[in-house]
Design an enzyme around this catalytic site. Structure first.
Site, PDB file in Angstrom:
ATOM      1  N   ILE A  12       3.569   6.491  13.946  1.00 26.32           N
ATOM      2  CA  ILE A  12       4.125   7.747  13.439  1.00 26.32           C
ATOM      3  C   ILE A  12       4.249   8.813  14.522  1.00 26.32           C
ATOM      4  CG2 ILE A  12       3.393   7.341  11.065  1.00 26.32           C
ATOM      5  CD1 ILE A  12       1.114   9.377  11.587  1.00 26.32           C
ATOM      6  N   SER A  13       3.997   8.453  15.761  1.00 24.80           N
ATOM      7  CA  SER A  13       4.064   9.413  16.864  1.00 24.80           C
ATOM      8  C   SER A  13       5.493   9.538  17.385  1.00 24.80           C
ATOM      9  CB  SER A  13       3.143   8.975  18.002  1.00 24.80           C
ATOM     10  OG  SER A  13       3.429   9.695  19.188  1.00 24.80           O
TER      11      SER A  13
END
EC number: 2.5.1.18
Length: 214
Positions: A12-13
């Protein structure tokens, strides 16, 4: 010995995605070895003073969008500004990566490709990284046996324990965001430090290591 880079990241970065293909080129060009270390980024934020995007000030959110557009052009990559499934829980997808590494090793091309596709799923394809069907599809696209690895990730508790251990390790090493690349003990935080990392690998200089901020 080939250079080795420890790679702390999360699917999710955003910034792990932005630097992903550039990082792959660096690894290829220098015949480097990557040690993939997926971690619980939201936990790292919570213990290091960081905030999830929606909890940041409007000024910081606005500037983040500007940076996204700048880096989209620099890296020549697609970016979905407001992904529909962000922030989804990436833990199961991380565990599939760990199961794949267990079978094939960190150096296998399909492991590298799956690590990229997990990031791309959120930030370029607007897919739900928490969805089992999506995870199996991404693994299959990368050349892995997605269904079997998904079953292993769901059925064997050691992968969840390993993700927790990697997150604890990141905390112990004072990591506060993603991506973070370690080379010979020297940390490089953010995909915008990839050129610095490459120069260190190219030059072979001694690492700069500072303990406890001193």
């Amino acid at each position: 010995m080939p250079p080795t880079v420890e790679y702390y990241f999360s699917f999710i970065s955003l910034w792990s995605y932005v630097g992903s293909r550039r990082f792959q080129r660096l690894v290829h060009d220098h015949d480097a070895r990557v040690i993939f270390k997926p971690m619980n980024l939201m936990h790292i934020f919570s213990i290091s003073g960081g905030l999830p995007v929606k909890q940041r000030s409007t000024q910081r959110q606005a500037y983040r969008l500007l940076e996204m557009e700048r880096w989209r052009r620099i890296r020549d990559i697609p970016i979905v500004t407001h992904p529909k499934f962000y922030p989804a829980d990436p833990s199961l997808a991380h565990r599939v990566l760990l199961a794949a590494i267990d079978e094939l090793g960190h150096d296998h091309p399909s492991v590298h490709e799956y690590a990229h596709r997990g990031l791309e799923a959120v930030w370029a394809r607007e897919l739900n990284i928490a969805d089992e069907g999506t995870i199996a599809l991404l693994a299959k696209e990368a050349g892995l046996d997605g269904e079997r690895l998904l079953d292993r990730a769901k059925g064997e508790t050691n992968w969840a324990k390993q993700e927790i251990a990697l997150t604890t390790e990141a905390e112990d090493r004072q990591i506060f965001g993603a991506p973070l690349y370690f080379h010979q003990g020297e940390p490089f935080w953010g995909q915008d430090r990839l050129e610095m990392l490459e120069e260190v690998i190219r030059s072979g200089r001694e690492p700069i290591v500072i303990s406890n901020g001193k």
